[in-house]
Design an enzyme around this catalytic site. Structure first.
Site, PDB file in Angstrom:
ATOM      1  N   GLY A  17       0.778  -1.232   0.000  1.00 18.01           N
ATOM      2  CA  GLY A  17       0.000   0.000   0.000  1.00 18.01           C
ATOM      3  C   GLY A  17       0.809   1.280   0.000  1.00 18.01           C
ATOM      4  N   SER A  18       2.019   1.259  -0.576  1.00 14.57           N
ATOM      5  CA  SER A  18       2.762   2.526  -0.622  1.00 14.57           C
ATOM      6  C   SER A  18       2.111   3.508  -1.605  1.00 14.57           C
ATOM      7  CB  SER A  18       4.235   2.299  -0.957  1.00 14.57           C
ATOM      8  OG  SER A  18       4.402   1.908  -2.293  1.00 14.57           O
ATOM      9  N   ASN A  19       1.513   3.010  -2.671  1.00 16.74           N
ATOM     10  CA  ASN A  19       0.773   3.922  -3.561  1.00 16.74           C
ATOM     11  C   ASN A  19      -0.488   4.437  -2.877  1.00 16.74           C
ATOM     12  OD1 ASN A  19       1.977   4.302  -6.397  1.00 16.74           O
ATOM     13  ND2 ASN A  19       2.288   2.116  -6.007  1.00 16.74           N
ATOM     14  N   ARG A  96      -5.234  -8.990  -8.791  1.00 17.56           N
ATOM     15  CA  ARG A  96      -6.194  -9.909  -9.414  1.00 17.56           C
ATOM     16  C   ARG A  96      -6.635  -9.359 -10.766  1.00 17.56           C
ATOM     17  NH1 ARG A  96      -5.582 -14.647  -7.852  1.00 17.56           N
ATOM     18  NH2 ARG A  96      -7.578 -15.155  -8.838  1.00 17.56           N
ATOM     19  N   HIS A 114       1.204   0.458 -13.566  1.00 19.72           N
ATOM     20  CA  HIS A 114       1.938  -0.764 -13.899  1.00 19.72           C
ATOM     21  C   HIS A 114       3.435  -0.455 -13.869  1.00 19.72           C
ATOM     22  CE1 HIS A 114       2.697  -4.647 -15.585  1.00 19.72           C
ATOM     23  NE2 HIS A 114       3.497  -4.093 -16.472  1.00 19.72           N
ATOM     24  N   THR A 146      -8.640  -1.546 -19.264  1.00 19.54           N
ATOM     25  CA  THR A 146      -9.593  -2.129 -20.208  1.00 19.54           C
ATOM     26  C   THR A 146      -9.487  -3.646 -20.029  1.00 19.54           C
ATOM     27  OG1 THR A 146      -8.004  -2.351 -22.010  1.00 19.54           O
ATOM     28  CG2 THR A 146      -9.149  -0.225 -21.830  1.00 19.54           C
ATOM     29  N   GLU A 148      -8.201  -5.792 -21.777  1.00 20.32           N
ATOM     30  CA  GLU A 148      -6.885  -6.298 -22.191  1.00 20.32           C
ATOM     31  C   GLU A 148      -5.840  -5.974 -21.121  1.00 20.32           C
ATOM     32  OE1 GLU A 148      -3.452  -5.585 -25.520  1.00 20.32           O
ATOM     33  OE2 GLU A 148      -5.337  -4.485 -25.708  1.00 20.32           O
ATOM     34  N   LEU A 149      -5.229  -6.995 -20.548  1.00 22.60           N
ATOM     35  CA  LEU A 149      -4.339  -6.836 -19.400  1.00 22.60           C
ATOM     36  C   LEU A 149      -3.193  -5.863 -19.702  1.00 22.60           C
ATOM     37  CD1 LEU A 149      -3.807  -7.921 -16.524  1.00 22.60           C
ATOM     38  CD2 LEU A 149      -2.250  -9.565 -17.575  1.00 22.60           C
ATOM     39  N   ASP A 150      -3.112  -4.795 -18.917  1.00 27.63           N
ATOM     40  CA  ASP A 150      -2.080  -3.768 -19.073  1.00 27.63           C
ATOM     41  C   ASP A 150      -2.049  -3.206 -20.491  1.00 27.63           C
ATOM     42  OD1 ASP A 150      -1.280  -3.995 -16.376  1.00 27.63           O
ATOM     43  OD2 ASP A 150       0.001  -5.703 -16.867  1.00 27.63           O
TER      44      ASP A 150
HETATM   45  N1  NHR Z   1      -7.526  -6.402 -15.187  1.00 23.42           N
HETATM   46  C1  NHR Z   1      -7.741  -6.104 -16.471  1.00 23.42           C
HETATM   47  N2  NHR Z   1      -8.788  -6.672 -17.058  1.00 23.42           N
HETATM   48  N3  NHR Z   1      -6.954  -5.276 -17.182  1.00 23.42           N
HETATM   49  C2  NHR Z   1      -5.871  -4.741 -16.609  1.00 23.42           C
HETATM   50  O1  NHR Z   1      -5.119  -3.935 -17.318  1.00 23.42           O
HETATM   51  C3  NHR Z   1      -5.557  -5.043 -15.258  1.00 23.42           C
HETATM   52  C4  NHR Z   1      -6.446  -5.892 -14.564  1.00 23.42           C
HETATM   53  C5  NHR Z   1      -6.181  -6.253 -13.238  1.00 23.42           C
HETATM   54  C6  NHR Z   1      -5.049  -5.809 -12.620  1.00 23.42           C
HETATM   55  C7  NHR Z   1      -2.826  -4.701 -12.668  1.00 23.42           C
HETATM   56  C8  NHR Z   1      -1.732  -5.507 -13.364  1.00 23.42           C
HETATM   57  C9  NHR Z   1      -0.371  -4.870 -13.213  1.00 23.42           C
HETATM   58  O2  NHR Z   1      -0.248  -3.645 -13.208  1.00 23.42           O
HETATM   59  C10 NHR Z   1      -4.143  -5.002 -13.307  1.00 23.42           C
HETATM   60  C11 NHR Z   1      -4.402  -4.592 -14.616  1.00 23.42           C
HETATM   61  C12 NHR Z   1      -2.300  -8.919 -11.805  1.00 23.42           C
HETATM   62  C13 NHR Z   1      -1.816  -9.778 -12.774  1.00 23.42           C
HETATM   63  C14 NHR Z   1      -1.886 -11.261 -12.589  1.00 23.42           C
HETATM   64  O3  NHR Z   1      -1.379 -12.024 -13.410  1.00 23.42           O
HETATM   65  C15 NHR Z   1      -1.284  -9.214 -13.923  1.00 23.42           C
HETATM   66  C16 NHR Z   1      -1.262  -7.839 -14.091  1.00 23.42           C
HETATM   67  C17 NHR Z   1      -1.769  -6.983 -13.119  1.00 23.42           C
HETATM   68  C18 NHR Z   1      -2.279  -7.530 -11.965  1.00 23.42           C
HETATM   69  N4  NHR Z   1      -2.555 -11.753 -11.518  1.00 23.42           N
HETATM   70  C19 NHR Z   1      -2.732 -13.167 -11.187  1.00 23.42           C
HETATM   71  C20 NHR Z   1      -4.188 -13.597 -11.426  1.00 23.42           C
HETATM   72  O4  NHR Z   1      -4.378 -14.820 -11.612  1.00 23.42           O
HETATM   73  C21 NHR Z   1      -2.444 -13.431  -9.738  1.00 23.42           C
HETATM   74  C22 NHR Z   1      -1.018 -13.093  -9.393  1.00 23.42           C
HETATM   75  C23 NHR Z   1      -0.758 -13.029  -7.897  1.00 23.42           C
HETATM   76  O5  NHR Z   1      -1.708 -13.131  -7.086  1.00 23.42           O
HETATM   77  O6  NHR Z   1       0.405 -12.799  -7.538  1.00 23.42           O
HETATM   78  O7  NHR Z   1      -5.108 -12.782 -11.367  1.00 23.42           O
HETATM   79  O8  NHR Z   1       0.653  -5.592 -13.174  1.00 23.42           O
HETATM   80  C1  GAR Z   2       3.734  -1.105  -7.247  1.00 26.29           C
HETATM   81  O1  GAR Z   2       5.078  -1.018  -7.663  1.00 26.29           O
HETATM   82  C2  GAR Z   2       2.832  -1.280  -8.445  1.00 26.29           C
HETATM   83  O2  GAR Z   2       3.298  -0.638  -9.583  1.00 26.29           O
HETATM   84  C3  GAR Z   2       2.887  -2.762  -8.632  1.00 26.29           C
HETATM   85  O3  GAR Z   2       2.970  -3.331  -7.360  1.00 26.29           O
HETATM   86  C4  GAR Z   2       3.533  -2.395  -6.451  1.00 26.29           C
HETATM   87  C5  GAR Z   2       2.584  -2.223  -5.315  1.00 26.29           C
HETATM   88  O4  GAR Z   2       3.174  -1.512  -4.288  1.00 26.29           O
HETATM   89  N1  GAR Z   2       1.712  -3.208  -9.277  1.00 26.29           N
HETATM   90  C6  GAR Z   2       1.607  -4.394  -9.825  1.00 26.29           C
HETATM   91  O5  GAR Z   2       2.544  -5.143  -9.919  1.00 26.29           O
HETATM   92  C7  GAR Z   2       0.214  -4.735 -10.280  1.00 26.29           C
HETATM   93  N2  GAR Z   2       0.189  -6.065 -10.737  1.00 26.29           N
HETATM   94  P1  GAR Z   2       2.296  -0.839  -3.167  1.00 26.29           P
HETATM   95  O6  GAR Z   2       1.382  -1.912  -2.613  1.00 26.29           O
HETATM   96  O7  GAR Z   2       3.327  -0.435  -2.157  1.00 26.29           O
HETATM   97  O8  GAR Z   2       1.565   0.314  -3.755  1.00 26.29           O
END
Ligand code: NHR
Ligand code: GAR
Length: 219
Positions: A17-19, A96, A114, A146, A148-150
């Site tokens: 939770g630093s953000n 998630r 991200h 959206t 589409e992931l990231d």
């Molecule tokens: N959801 C959608 N539909 N689109 C995005 O752009 C999203 C999203 C949910 C989260 C954050 C993202 C990042 O910044 C985010 C963007 C989780 C995973 C992942 O693989 C990937 C990217 C991001 C967040 N999660 C696994 C899952 O099964 C679990 C991984 C774990 O618990 O450590 O959901 O990086």
């Molecule tokens: C942050 O660096 C953020 O960019 C990244 O996780 C860290 C969370 O730190 N996000 C992801 O990797 C999303 N999948 P925080 O909990 O201290 O804010």
């Protein structure tokens, strides 16, 4: 304006939770004219929930492990967001992947940060991947979420140098300092009504942003 009339934010977290802390501080100082109405974590007992409690912000844990599907988990999140009349959803280290059950009702009001220079390294382990590739810079990108992931339109991006001897952790710490600046800044543009998702582009003051978003530099 009284605080109760300010735009209402929900911050979704999974861990440290630093953000979230950067948002708490920006709302407290007035740098971000908004209120955090709710913090939701999918994990119990994380440091981010304690930060919220310390700041007097309502918290909920919605544990994804208690749901049969991603859609059911997302529906529980949406219920909570609706109940708190949330205007803007901030994913802050939220881990998630979300389905259209949440994304559709909040499309254009849902931001993520991200930890890479998108379109490089969507997904997980971004800092290790940047080091393994021998990149000489890394960074973070705020984008509209959206399905589409990231892959949603970038809003603002900050770059940092990779230093000799960096580990994924040391690089992550350097990137995180920038995250704490650019993420509240993007939210400020949103609550000021300047930032919109329009089709597949983000616009700021009615001007389409470049494909990698605004390049932030501290000067
Ligand atoms: N959801 C959608 N539909 N689109 C995005 O752009 C999203 C999203 C949910 C989260 C954050 C993202 C990042 O910044 C985010 C963007 C989780 C995973 C992942 O693989 C990937 C990217 C991001 C967040 N999660 C696994 C899952 O099964 C679990 C991984 C774990 O618990 O450590 O959901 O990086
Ligand atoms: C942050 O660096 C953020 O960019 C990244 O996780 C860290 C969370 O730190 N996000 C992801 O990797 C999303 N999948 P925080 O909990 O201290 O804010």
């Amino acid at each position: 304006m009284s605080t109760t009339e300010q735009p209402r934010l929900a911050v979704l977290i999974s861990g440290r939770g630093s953000n979230l802390q950067a948002f708490i501080d920006a709302c407290a100082s007035g740098a971000l004219p908004a209120q955090i109405s709710l913090v939701i974590s999918n994990n119990p007992d994380v440091a981010g929930l304690q930060r919220a409690e310390r700041a007097g912000i309502p918290t909920t844990c919605i544990n994804h492990r208690n749901y049969d599907s991603r859609e059911a988990f997302d529906a529980a999140l949406v219920n909570e967001l609706h109940a708190h009349d949330v205007d803007l959803v901030i994913l802050a280290g939220f881990m998630r992947i979300l389905t259209p059950v949440l994304i559709e009702p909040y499309l254009g009001r849902l931001l993520n940060i991200h930890p890479s220079l998108l379109p490089k390294y969507p997904g997980l382990n971004t800092h290790q991947r940047a080091l393994d590739a021998g990149d000489n810079e890394a960074g973070a990108t705020v984008h509209f979420v959206t399905p589409e992931l990231d892959g949603g339109p970038p809003i603002v991006q900050a770059r940092v140098p990779v230093q000799p001897g960096d580990s994924a952790d040391s690089l992550a710490a350097r990137v995180a300092e920038q995250e704490h600046i650019i993420y509240p800044l993007a939210a400020r543009w949103f609550v000021e009504g300047r930032l919109l998702l329009s089709g597949h582009r983000a616009t700021l003051d009615d001007t389409p942003l470049p494909p990698t978003g605004v390049q932030y530099s501290p000067e």
